[in-house]
Write a protein that holds these residues in place. Sequence first.
Motif, mmCIF file in Angstrom:
data_model
loop_
_atom_site.group_PDB
_atom_site.id
_atom_site.type_symbol
_atom_site.label_atom_id
_atom_site.label_comp_id
_atom_site.label_asym_id
_atom_site.label_seq_id
_atom_site.Cartn_x
_atom_site.Cartn_y
_atom_site.Cartn_z
ATOM 1 N N PRO A 301 0.984 -1.460 0.051
ATOM 2 C CA PRO A 301 0.087 0.053 0.034
ATOM 3 C C PRO A 301 0.857 1.288 0.050
ATOM 4 O O PRO A 301 0.222 2.441 -0.231
ATOM 5 C CB PRO A 301 -0.788 -0.091 1.340
ATOM 6 C CG PRO A 301 0.010 -1.210 2.227
ATOM 7 C CD PRO A 301 0.492 -1.999 1.144
ATOM 8 N N SER A 302 2.102 1.346 0.326
ATOM 9 C CA SER A 302 2.953 2.334 0.386
ATOM 10 C C SER A 302 4.478 1.809 -0.181
ATOM 11 O O SER A 302 4.834 0.819 -0.250
ATOM 12 C CB SER A 302 2.858 3.099 1.547
ATOM 13 O OG SER A 302 3.478 4.299 1.659
ATOM 14 N N GLY A 303 5.308 2.855 -0.008
ATOM 15 C CA GLY A 303 6.901 2.676 -0.158
ATOM 16 C C GLY A 303 7.266 1.808 1.059
ATOM 17 O O GLY A 303 6.818 1.727 2.091
ATOM 18 N N LEU A 310 5.595 0.710 9.711
ATOM 19 C CA LEU A 310 4.598 0.008 10.002
ATOM 20 C C LEU A 310 4.535 -1.285 10.555
ATOM 21 O O LEU A 310 4.112 -1.733 11.318
ATOM 22 C CB LEU A 310 3.566 -0.086 8.738
ATOM 23 C CG LEU A 310 2.011 -0.743 8.891
ATOM 24 C CD1 LEU A 310 1.366 0.602 9.415
ATOM 25 C CD2 LEU A 310 1.341 -1.090 7.652
ATOM 26 N N ALA A 311 5.866 -1.767 9.933
ATOM 27 C CA ALA A 311 6.013 -3.091 10.587
ATOM 28 C C ALA A 311 6.681 -3.007 12.048
ATOM 29 O O ALA A 311 6.656 -4.306 12.745
ATOM 30 C CB ALA A 311 7.156 -3.831 9.776
ATOM 31 N N PRO A 315 0.655 -5.298 15.395
ATOM 32 C CA PRO A 315 -0.818 -5.166 15.441
ATOM 33 C C PRO A 315 -1.298 -4.094 14.264
ATOM 34 O O PRO A 315 -2.213 -4.694 13.612
ATOM 35 C CB PRO A 315 -1.588 -4.629 16.756
ATOM 36 C CG PRO A 315 -0.244 -4.809 17.574
ATOM 37 C CD PRO A 315 0.739 -4.638 16.772
ATOM 38 N N LEU A 316 -0.756 -3.066 13.903
ATOM 39 C CA LEU A 316 -1.153 -2.167 12.881
ATOM 40 C C LEU A 316 -0.885 -2.828 11.496
ATOM 41 O O LEU A 316 -1.240 -2.853 10.635
ATOM 42 C CB LEU A 316 -0.438 -1.047 13.163
ATOM 43 C CG LEU A 316 -0.998 0.097 12.067
ATOM 44 C CD1 LEU A 316 -2.603 0.223 12.107
ATOM 45 C CD2 LEU A 316 -0.328 1.485 12.354
ATOM 46 N N TRP A 317 0.463 -3.579 11.469
ATOM 47 C CA TRP A 317 0.938 -4.260 10.459
ATOM 48 C C TRP A 317 0.000 -5.507 9.938
ATOM 49 O O TRP A 317 -0.156 -5.584 8.740
ATOM 50 C CB TRP A 317 2.357 -4.713 10.608
ATOM 51 C CG TRP A 317 2.799 -5.709 9.536
ATOM 52 C CD1 TRP A 317 2.712 -7.193 9.614
ATOM 53 C CD2 TRP A 317 3.662 -5.453 8.453
ATOM 54 N NE1 TRP A 317 3.275 -7.730 8.322
ATOM 55 C CE2 TRP A 317 3.759 -6.422 7.524
ATOM 56 C CE3 TRP A 317 3.933 -4.240 7.710
ATOM 57 C CZ2 TRP A 317 4.339 -6.836 6.132
ATOM 58 C CZ3 TRP A 317 4.589 -4.236 6.513
ATOM 59 C CH2 TRP A 317 4.783 -5.384 5.905
ATOM 60 N N ARG A 318 -0.310 -6.101 10.860
ATOM 61 C CA ARG A 318 -1.136 -7.241 10.608
ATOM 62 C C ARG A 318 -2.526 -6.826 10.260
ATOM 63 O O ARG A 318 -3.327 -7.448 9.276
ATOM 64 C CB ARG A 318 -1.370 -8.292 11.920
ATOM 65 C CG ARG A 318 0.034 -9.180 11.920
ATOM 66 C CD ARG A 318 -0.534 -10.294 12.880
ATOM 67 N NE ARG A 318 -0.819 -9.522 14.310
ATOM 68 C CZ ARG A 318 0.232 -9.646 15.464
ATOM 69 N NH1 ARG A 318 1.561 -9.975 14.952
ATOM 70 N NH2 ARG A 318 -0.024 -9.325 16.492
ATOM 71 N N MET A 321 -1.690 -5.867 6.409
ATOM 72 C CA MET A 321 -1.314 -6.736 5.373
ATOM 73 C C MET A 321 -2.045 -8.016 5.330
ATOM 74 O O MET A 321 -1.838 -8.554 4.357
ATOM 75 C CB MET A 321 0.146 -6.989 5.844
ATOM 76 C CG MET A 321 1.064 -5.508 5.274
ATOM 77 S SD MET A 321 0.961 -5.230 3.468
ATOM 78 C CE MET A 321 1.550 -6.769 2.635
ATOM 79 N N ASP A 322 -2.336 -8.534 6.467
ATOM 80 C CA ASP A 322 -2.932 -9.917 6.642
ATOM 81 C C ASP A 322 -4.153 -9.981 5.449
ATOM 82 O O ASP A 322 -4.254 -10.858 4.785
ATOM 83 C CB ASP A 322 -3.208 -10.212 7.907
ATOM 84 C CG ASP A 322 -2.093 -10.656 8.774
ATOM 85 O OD1 ASP A 322 -1.054 -10.266 8.476
ATOM 86 O OD2 ASP A 322 -2.470 -11.117 9.846
#
Length: 351
Positions: A301-303, A310-311, A315-318, A321-322
């Motif tokens: 979704p972004s660079g 984000l990683a 919790p925000l990453w999942r 991305m999940d």
Amino acid sequence: MTVTGWGVFWWSGPALMLVVIPVLDYLVGLDADNPPDSALARLETDRFYRWATYLYLPAQYLSLALACWVWTGGSGVTLSPVDKVGLMLTVGGIGGVAINIAHELGHQRVRSERWLSKVALAQTGYGHFFVEHNRGHHARVATPEDPASSRLGESLYTFLFRSVFGSLRSAWTIERRRLARQGKSPWTPRNDALHSWAMTAVLFTVLVAAFGVPVLPWLLGQAVVGICLLESINYLEHYGLRRQRRSDGAYEQVRPAHSWNSNSVISNVLLFHLQRHSDHHANPHRRYQALCHAEEAPQLPSGYATMVLLAMLPPLWRRVMDRRVLAHYGGDVRLAALSPRREQALLRRYG
């Protein structure tokens, strides 16, 4: 620093990566256009792009030497502990990008460029990347055997531990087997991993001799920062993606669908088109300026700069991305690369 009195200059690296580049990626947007086929051959041989990678190395080591000078007070500038940490993070970021330069040069057939790849890796002490990435990761990408392919439900911090030690073990095994086929012991200068680590030992010894023992903790710290930056990018490049087994038991051929891509303009320029990762796996000897966008490749979704940030927040990453991994496999979570520790939970949630 003299004008503001804040020492913010020493924190310019983290500010650039975590603030400036993500904002510019958002403002400038995406570019999925590819050069025409007729231009690819010309791009491959354009020496401008080759020198852009070569010239990074003297800038890299000049910045490292200047940092050592400042850390030890040779410049006459007194740094607070906070300032020194900021400088360590900035120099470590330069070393992390140097691993990307090493990645580009290490794939080339020109012997001198492969040697320069080891030179670029010396700052971070991650010389075994030269072996593991080219002869390990590219063969095993998006399979359970690859330590550098992250899994659905696996946090960045769990992945860091698994990838760092797994890549080290893999590189040593690859070299030991290669040399054994030649009837040689792995304890030889011909061992590419040992040769690369020796370059780091020489570099650090020279810097300690020139600037004193107090510089050593900062050298080690910046190396850890560079390694973590590399592995954070590894984490997002193949997250949750899996090559399926064929009827004969072998894995399917690597396709663009097995790497996450991003067409964010600013990050692509600063990272030598590393974000066009699917084409890199399909054509590992293709130079960065000729890498192309692949329609089949799933898109981040972004660079990379934004996605690394984000990683850091699992919790925000999942959350982001999940669902994209699930959509990539048409809702069938069984086709994704599942973290063994969370496999049952993932199957209950998405199955």
